[in-house]
Design an enzyme around this catalytic site. Structure first.
Site, PDB file in Angstrom:
ATOM      1  N   ASP A  19       0.694  -1.113  -0.016  1.00  0.00           N
ATOM      2  CA  ASP A  19      -0.146   0.034   0.103  1.00  0.00           C
ATOM      3  C   ASP A  19       0.782   1.349   0.061  1.00  0.00           C
ATOM      4  OD1 ASP A  19      -2.363   1.794   0.505  1.00  0.00           O
ATOM      5  OD2 ASP A  19      -1.796   1.680   2.294  1.00  0.00           O
ATOM      6  N   ASP A  21      -0.176   5.166   0.983  1.00  0.00           N
ATOM      7  CA  ASP A  21      -0.701   6.093   2.048  1.00  0.00           C
ATOM      8  C   ASP A  21      -0.747   5.119   3.460  1.00  0.00           C
ATOM      9  OD1 ASP A  21      -1.530   9.113   0.773  1.00  0.00           O
ATOM     10  OD2 ASP A  21      -1.935   7.339  -0.397  1.00  0.00           O
ATOM     11  N   ASP A 196      -2.110  -0.643   5.847  1.00  0.00           N
ATOM     12  CA  ASP A 196      -2.584   0.104   7.061  1.00  0.00           C
ATOM     13  C   ASP A 196      -3.741   0.225   7.244  1.00  0.00           C
ATOM     14  OD1 ASP A 196      -2.690   2.159   5.001  1.00  0.00           O
ATOM     15  OD2 ASP A 196      -2.969   3.595   7.007  1.00  0.00           O
TER      16      ASP A 196
END
Length: 245
Positions: A19, A21, A196
């Site tokens: 991922d 961000d 996240d």
């Protein structure tokens, strides 16, 4: 995949999915407000070489946007939560990209956001995101706007993420991006998804189903086998892997 530490992972059989961000860069109040670490593009390039190309980004960001943040990155990118992708240099977008349903949803979001200062609207070729990171107390308002829009957007669905609501095609997701990427790999290779957010959890589940695992960055409930504290810890791990001989 080993039950040991992350540093024990066999890089010669690893297919790594990252991922962006909250995983490679710290989150910011607005989508454009992130600070990309100076060494990130070169780190990803070195890691891509170390893994013989078995590195891909799977992000909510669009492919073109990620290109701007990490110029020169040579690997595959699955953008907009898998609604578009560039694999082997060939770009493909979801059939709804820039279509009338997407444009109408974007127009509704822009109009509705004016009713509450602090909301940020992010438009994509395949959808729209309502960010309320700058005004967390506005979550109910942002949710109501998103629910109103998706009710009038056939073929699209609502997805919550960190301080944001995204409206995107209802047949895409990061899990599908992992499956798409692994379909072209040789038998015996193992997927690892690092992310996240809630949207990364489904990708971790898919990686687990394919014999791999997940790594959760930061707090929150997760199916992940391992956890890292923050993007700084992720970059430390990636540097260790990129430098491993």
């Amino acid at each position: 995949m080993t039950d040991g530490t992350l540093t024990d992972i066999d890089l010669d059989t690893l297919c790594l999915f990252l991922d962006f961000d909250g995983t490679l860069v710290d989150l910011a109040p607005t989508p454009d407000g992130i600070a990309v670490p100076a060494g990130l593009p070169s780190l990803l390039t070195r890691l891509h070489a170390r893994l013989d190309g078995r590195l891909a980004l799977i992000s909510g960001r669009e492919v073109a946007v990620l290109d701007g943040f990490i110029p020169g990155y040579p690997g595959d990118i699955h953008g907009a939560h898998g609604a578009e992708w560039r694999m082997g240099g060939t770009y493909t977008a979801h059939p709804m990209a820039e279509g009338s349903v997407v444009r109408a949803a974007q127009a509704q979001a822009q109009a509705a956001a004016g009713s509450l200062p602090g909301l940020t609207i992010e438009t994509k070729r395949t959808g729209v995101v309502i960010h309320y990171r700058a005004v967390p107390a506005a979550e109910p308002h942002a949710r109501a706007i998103a629910q109103m829009i998706v009710a009038d957007a056939p073929g699209m669905e609502l997805h919550p993420s960190k301080l944001a609501y995204e409206i995107r095609p209802d047949d895409v997701g990061k899990a599908d991006a992992v499956a798409r990427a692994m379909a072209g790999q040789s038998p015996g290779l193992v997927p690892l998804m690092i992310g996240d957010d809630l949207t990364d959890e489904a990708a971790m589940v898919r990686a687990m189903a394919l014999g791999g695992a997940g790594v959760r960055v930061g707090p929150g409930e997760s199916v992940a086998r391992w956890r890292l504290d923050d993007p700084g810890a992720v970059l430390d791990l990636l540097t260790l892997w990129a430098d491993r001989t």
